[in-house]
Design a protein around this motif. Structure first.
Motif, PDB file in Angstrom:
ATOM      1  N   TYR A 176       0.840  -1.205   0.000  1.00  0.00           N
ATOM      2  CA  TYR A 176       0.000   0.000   0.000  1.00  0.00           C
ATOM      3  C   TYR A 176       0.874   1.253   0.000  1.00  0.00           C
ATOM      4  O   TYR A 176       0.642   2.205  -0.763  1.00  0.00           O
ATOM      5  CB  TYR A 176      -0.928  -0.006   1.213  1.00  0.00           C
ATOM      6  N   HIS A 202      -5.854   9.254   2.748  1.00  0.00           N
ATOM      7  CA  HIS A 202      -5.592   7.820   2.732  1.00  0.00           C
ATOM      8  C   HIS A 202      -6.882   7.013   2.900  1.00  0.00           C
ATOM      9  O   HIS A 202      -7.917   7.523   3.356  1.00  0.00           O
ATOM     10  CB  HIS A 202      -4.616   7.444   3.854  1.00  0.00           C
ATOM     11  N   GLU A 203      -6.787   5.758   2.500  1.00  0.00           N
ATOM     12  CA  GLU A 203      -7.855   4.790   2.756  1.00  0.00           C
ATOM     13  C   GLU A 203      -7.628   4.239   4.160  1.00  0.00           C
ATOM     14  O   GLU A 203      -6.658   3.512   4.403  1.00  0.00           O
ATOM     15  CB  GLU A 203      -7.804   3.650   1.734  1.00  0.00           C
ATOM     16  N   GLY A 231     -12.706   6.322   5.006  1.00  0.00           N
ATOM     17  CA  GLY A 231     -12.446   4.944   4.627  1.00  0.00           C
ATOM     18  C   GLY A 231     -13.680   4.266   4.077  1.00  0.00           C
ATOM     19  O   GLY A 231     -14.772   4.410   4.641  1.00  0.00           O
ATOM     20  N   ARG A 232     -13.522   3.537   2.988  1.00  0.00           N
ATOM     21  CA  ARG A 232     -14.650   2.846   2.360  1.00  0.00           C
ATOM     22  C   ARG A 232     -14.826   1.426   2.873  1.00  0.00           C
ATOM     23  O   ARG A 232     -15.840   0.785   2.601  1.00  0.00           O
ATOM     24  CB  ARG A 232     -14.456   2.814   0.844  1.00  0.00           C
ATOM     25  N   GLY A 279      -5.227  -0.568   2.842  1.00  0.00           N
ATOM     26  CA  GLY A 279      -5.168   0.765   3.423  1.00  0.00           C
ATOM     27  C   GLY A 279      -4.434   0.746   4.744  1.00  0.00           C
ATOM     28  O   GLY A 279      -3.742  -0.222   5.094  1.00  0.00           O
TER      29      GLY A 279
END
Length: 309
Positions: free
Chosen positions: A177, A193-194, A224-225, A244
């Motif tokens: 990552y 960032h994720e 974050g997803r 992430g």
């Protein structure tokens, strides 16, 4: 205090508990040195006094009703406390013995408590241990637990909380990552960032990240997803796969850091922690076996107050 129990009633409760334990009148009768018919009559009298059905009976089996299960859990605990009190009063409890039931969070149980138990049983061979690993809050009375470890203490719960340790937190990501995303240098950089999120089972809310800033611990919301619930190890698995960054407990990723599967970021803002505490009812007689377990865990994990005597 007025008298509430006759010897006959206590005997009926004990015979009911034996029947519930074995789910058999015959086995309970053998244990008590009585006939199965005598045990059955005793339990029937107890049901009559209570006005509820405790057991479901068929020609082939005996099973507990929902009310019977709750009554059994509480009576088993009460009878155990009576036996413990008698042993202590007569000086028979010279060394700890019996069953300790503990509820542990999954990650803390696997990584911090369970590895200690082989040493405990070597020291105290007469103590049996039953552990349940779950992230939910348990009911000590209804479920018959002696101890629970939790990261959060419910306010006004009537429980005594003994801190075990402040577990350090850190933020990590996989080299795969970080190869494609510039490592954050400040907490504000996390917005780019994720950030893998963990959802608290009790509230359904995302757990905020904690960072140190100018000597103070502050909470921050991160984007974050990807969200994980129930299993706190799931975000770490995602981070290893390069999904992430994740904030987690250092004790969960020490092997990953040593082997290079994960890399710490924002080390200058590290230092935040979350406490883990040992919980138990404050209004209950504490058997020697339970005090022994409390003192063992406090000694082994490090930061608790003075030992119980």
């Amino acid at each position: 205090m007025s008298r509430q129990f006759q010897d006959l009633r206590l005997g009926s409760i004990e015979l009911f508990c034996l029947t519930a334990q074995h789910l058999s009148f015959t086995a309970a009768a053998k244990s008590a040195g009585l006939t199965a018919a005598a045990v059955s009559r005793s339990v029937t009298r107890l049901e009559g006094r209570l006005g509820v059905r405790l057991l479901m009976r068929t020609t082939r089996q005996v099973s507990l009703t929902d009310v019977g299960q709750r009554y059994y859990d509480q009576c088993r605990q009460a009878l155990g406390q009576l036996s413990e009190a008698e042993r202590e009063a007569t000086g028979q409890q010279l060394k700890p013995s019996g069953l300790v039931r503990m509820s542990l969070p999954t990650s803390y149980g696997h990584y911090r408590v369970l590895p200690l138990l082989p040493d405990f049983v070597r020291r105290y061979p007469d103590i049996e241990i039953e552990t349940q690993l779950t992230n939910r809050n348990v009911d000590f009375t209804d479920e018959g637990f002696d101890l629970a470890v939790r990261g959060r203490v419910l306010p006004d719960s009537g429980l005594v909380a003994r801190k075990l340790e402040d577990a350090p937190l850190l933020i990590v990501g996989a080299p795969s990552y970080l190869k494609h995303h510039r490592p954050p240098r400040t907490a504000d950089d996390l917005a780019q960032h994720e950030c893998i999120q963990f959802v608290l089972p009790s509230s359904g809310q995302v757990v905020p990240w904690l960072v140190q800033s100018e000597g103070h611990t502050i909470e921050i919301s991160t984007p974050g997803r990807l969200r994980c619930a129930e299993d706190i190890l799931a975000p770490i698995t995602l981070a290893r796969a390069g999904a992430g960054l994740v904030q987690t407990y250092r004790f969960l990723v020490e092997d990953d850091l040593r082997d290079g599967r994960l890399v710490e970021v924002l080390a200058d803002h590290a230092g935040a922690s979350r406490p883990f505490s040992l919980l138990y009812p404050g209004n209950r007689h504490m058997p020697l076996r339970v005090r022994t377990m409390i003192n063992f865990l406090v000694d082994a994990l490090g930061t608790g107050p003075q030992r119980l005597r």
